[in-house]
Enzyme design. Structure first.
Site, PDB file in Angstrom:
ATOM      1  N   ASN A 132       0.802  -1.228   0.000  1.00  0.00           N
ATOM      2  CA  ASN A 132       0.000   0.000   0.000  1.00  0.00           C
ATOM      3  C   ASN A 132       0.837   1.281   0.000  1.00  0.00           C
ATOM      4  O   ASN A 132       0.406   2.313  -0.517  1.00  0.00           O
ATOM      5  CB  ASN A 132      -1.010   0.011   1.153  1.00  0.00           C
ATOM      6  CG  ASN A 132      -0.366  -0.107   2.511  1.00  0.00           C
ATOM      7  OD1 ASN A 132       0.731  -0.644   2.656  1.00  0.00           O
ATOM      8  ND2 ASN A 132      -1.049   0.396   3.524  1.00  0.00           N
ATOM      9  N   HIS A 156       9.176  -8.106  -0.733  1.00  0.00           N
ATOM     10  CA  HIS A 156       8.116  -7.130  -0.934  1.00  0.00           C
ATOM     11  C   HIS A 156       6.848  -7.859  -1.391  1.00  0.00           C
ATOM     12  O   HIS A 156       6.866  -9.040  -1.746  1.00  0.00           O
ATOM     13  CB  HIS A 156       8.547  -6.093  -1.963  1.00  0.00           C
ATOM     14  CG  HIS A 156       7.956  -4.736  -1.738  1.00  0.00           C
ATOM     15  ND1 HIS A 156       6.856  -4.511  -0.933  1.00  0.00           N
ATOM     16  CD2 HIS A 156       8.295  -3.508  -2.222  1.00  0.00           C
ATOM     17  CE1 HIS A 156       6.558  -3.238  -0.928  1.00  0.00           C
ATOM     18  NE2 HIS A 156       7.424  -2.596  -1.697  1.00  0.00           N
ATOM     19  N   GLY A 207       2.131  -5.469   7.658  1.00  0.00           N
ATOM     20  CA  GLY A 207       1.153  -6.210   6.880  1.00  0.00           C
ATOM     21  C   GLY A 207      -0.073  -6.552   7.690  1.00  0.00           C
ATOM     22  O   GLY A 207      -0.422  -5.854   8.634  1.00  0.00           O
ATOM     23  N   GLU A 229       4.128  -4.044  12.399  1.00  0.00           N
ATOM     24  CA  GLU A 229       3.123  -2.988  12.220  1.00  0.00           C
ATOM     25  C   GLU A 229       2.013  -3.623  11.412  1.00  0.00           C
ATOM     26  O   GLU A 229       2.177  -3.891  10.226  1.00  0.00           O
ATOM     27  CB  GLU A 229       3.732  -1.776  11.509  1.00  0.00           C
ATOM     28  CG  GLU A 229       2.846  -0.537  11.568  1.00  0.00           C
ATOM     29  CD  GLU A 229       1.878  -0.433  10.396  1.00  0.00           C
ATOM     30  OE1 GLU A 229       0.682  -0.807  10.574  1.00  0.00           O
ATOM     31  OE2 GLU A 229       2.299  -0.001   9.320  1.00  0.00           O
ATOM     32  N   GLU A 360     -11.310  -4.822  10.215  1.00  0.00           N
ATOM     33  CA  GLU A 360     -10.691  -3.715   9.493  1.00  0.00           C
ATOM     34  C   GLU A 360     -11.179  -3.753   8.051  1.00  0.00           C
ATOM     35  O   GLU A 360     -11.047  -4.774   7.378  1.00  0.00           O
ATOM     36  CB  GLU A 360      -9.171  -3.813   9.532  1.00  0.00           C
ATOM     37  CG  GLU A 360      -8.479  -2.704   8.739  1.00  0.00           C
ATOM     38  CD  GLU A 360      -6.968  -2.856   8.701  1.00  0.00           C
ATOM     39  OE1 GLU A 360      -6.286  -1.834   8.536  1.00  0.00           O
ATOM     40  OE2 GLU A 360      -6.472  -3.996   8.823  1.00  0.00           O
TER      41      GLU A 360
END
Length: 457
Positions: A132, A156, A207, A229, A360
């Site tokens: 993102n 990545h 992630g 995170e 979420e």
């Protein structure tokens, strides 16, 4: 795991990338480990800082090209991509200018003698990063650890391989030695093998909660330090004394930036009952005014989601929320388009029994809750599995400060959307993860804080 560049605006395949083999991984590990044991990593920090200075300059000079790569690959609006690239240069420059101070010895008064703590690198790090913010997430790990002397290996996200390649090239062009930063197109199983390798001493992941729990378990099994995170379900608290027009404008931006695909996006709007109806009208008007389109078009204000799977998942989430009693106040549709578009959407009347209450929503979907007073706002804010960021809007700063201190989250912004800057620590609590990135805290996550004492006897 296929590494492919697919333009989310039209779902056209642009390029496929060849995964790295186990032999290539071993070569990369050996190279990174050799660098860690060299004088470049363990010697004077002054030899590493010029790489960060050069890196910042290169990023600034290539801003437009880098921004276009990100917009084409994951759908970010071109203006927002430019902003992300500029922030990366700021982070590199920040650590180039401040790392020596952060890692300087710290003296302690002690009856045992002269005492100080030194800061040394610990070894090769494995980073697993998301799509993102395809450059910013990499820079948050790379800049402080390059300054500290830790080589970084990165897996990545598979949908942003071009960004991954471009970032690695920046490091090489900035003069970083081989092994300082290595991009790897690898599978989850290969990541696990790297984490288990004794040459790797730390793991960083940004992630999903699911990915974080898996990687944290792998690191813990080998007794290795990790920082995570993960997700967020951030609140945007609107009090009865705030500037409603500003709150609605910033609130819409805080929910719709990057098509809502932000861990710290405003996801749960907690609104005082005295202003709830007025705020909802204003927020709806701003959602209605959005222009969907090509992220490379300057007139577009909402781009596509990053992938077809992201779109399908969001559609299912909204349907499930409504099926469990939520009111679809606005939006809720995926317009007919070749790309991965979803309307800005507002859900209301979400009960605690609704799965949406704790989920979420990684897209342009806002939940609006109405509360009676400040105590109820705090209670609702803290009734969450997550604790990453949050915002409070109020005309009374002292009132807002009191609320900020009571909200269980890693970051709170007053009269602003949740933001980031090189000098400010970034991270959360609960299922949002642990550890901090950026600032003086981020650079000390993966260093040996070694105590040295000279006896007076």
């Amino acid at each position: 795991m296929a590494y492919q560049t697919i333009n989310p605006f039209n779902n056209q395949l642009i390029k496929a990338y060849t995964p790295h083999s186990d032999q290539q991984i071993e070569q990369a590990l050996a190279q990174a480990d050799a660098l860690y044991h060299s004088t470049w990593a363990k010697g004077d920090i002054e030899q590493r800082l010029p790489v960060l200075h050069k890196l910042a300059d290169l990023i600034d000079s290539r801003q437009e090209a880098l921004a276009k790569i990100a917009s084409v690959e994951m759908g970010k609006l071109i203006k927002q991509s430019r902003g992300e690239v500029a922030l990366c240069a700021q982070i590199a420059r920040y650590y180039a200018e401040h790392a020596k101070q952060f890692l300087a010895p710290v003296r302690y008064d002690s009856s045992l003698g002269e005492a100080w703590v030194e800061h040394h690198p610990i070894g090769v790090l494995m980073a697993v990063e998301p799509w993102n913010f395809p450059y910013y997430q990499l820079m948050r790990v790379l800049a402080p650890n390059l300054a500290a002397g830790n080589p970084v290996m990165v897996k990545h996200a598979s949908i942003v391989p071009n960004c991954a390649v471009a970032f690695e090239q920046l490091l090489l062009d900035a003069g970083a030695p081989q092994g300082a930063y290595t991009n790897l197109f690898i599978s989850a199983d290969q990541v696990a093998n790297i984490i288990a390798d004794p040459r790797v001493q730390g793991v960083a992941l940004t992630g999903s909660e699911k990915a974080g729990s898996i990687v944290a378990a792998q690191a813990a099994k080998k007794l290795k330090k990790a920082t995570l995170e993960l997700g967020g379900n951030d609140v945007f608290v609107v009090l009865d004394d705030c500037d409603l027009d500003r709150a609605a404008t910033v609130g819409a931006q805080a929910r719709l930036n990057n098509a809502g695909q932000v861990c710290t996006a405003a996801k749960r709007f907690i609104v005082h009952q005295q202003v709830a109806e007025a705020f909802l009208q204003k927020l709806t008007a701003r959602f209605r005014a959005v222009t969907l389109g090509d992220p490379l078009d300057e007139a577009t204000t909402l781009g596509p989601l990053s992938s077809t799977s992201a779109l399908d998942g969001l559609i299912a989430q909204v349907k499930n929320a409504v099926d469990h009693g939520a009111t679809l106040h606005y939006g809720g549709e995926a317009p007919q388009h070749d790309g991965n578009f979803f309307q800005p959407t507002i859900l209301t009347n979400i009960s605690r029994e609704n799965p949406a209450y704790f989920e979420e929503f990684f897209g342009p979907v806002a939940q609006v809750y109405v509360v009676q007073d400040d105590d109820h706002a705090v209670q609702l804010a803290n009734d969450s599995h997550y604790g990453l960021g949050g915002a409070i809007f109020s005309g009374d700063i002292e009132r807002a400060k009191r609320l900020a201190s009571r909200i269980e989250t890693g970051m709170v912004y007053i009269n602003s959307l949740t933001d980031t800057a090189p000098e400010l620590p970034f991270g959360g609590v609960k299922r949002s993860g642990f550890g901090r990135e950026l600032s003086d805290l981020g650079i000390k996550e993966f260093v040996n804080q070694k105590l040295v004492v000279v006896s007076r006897h």
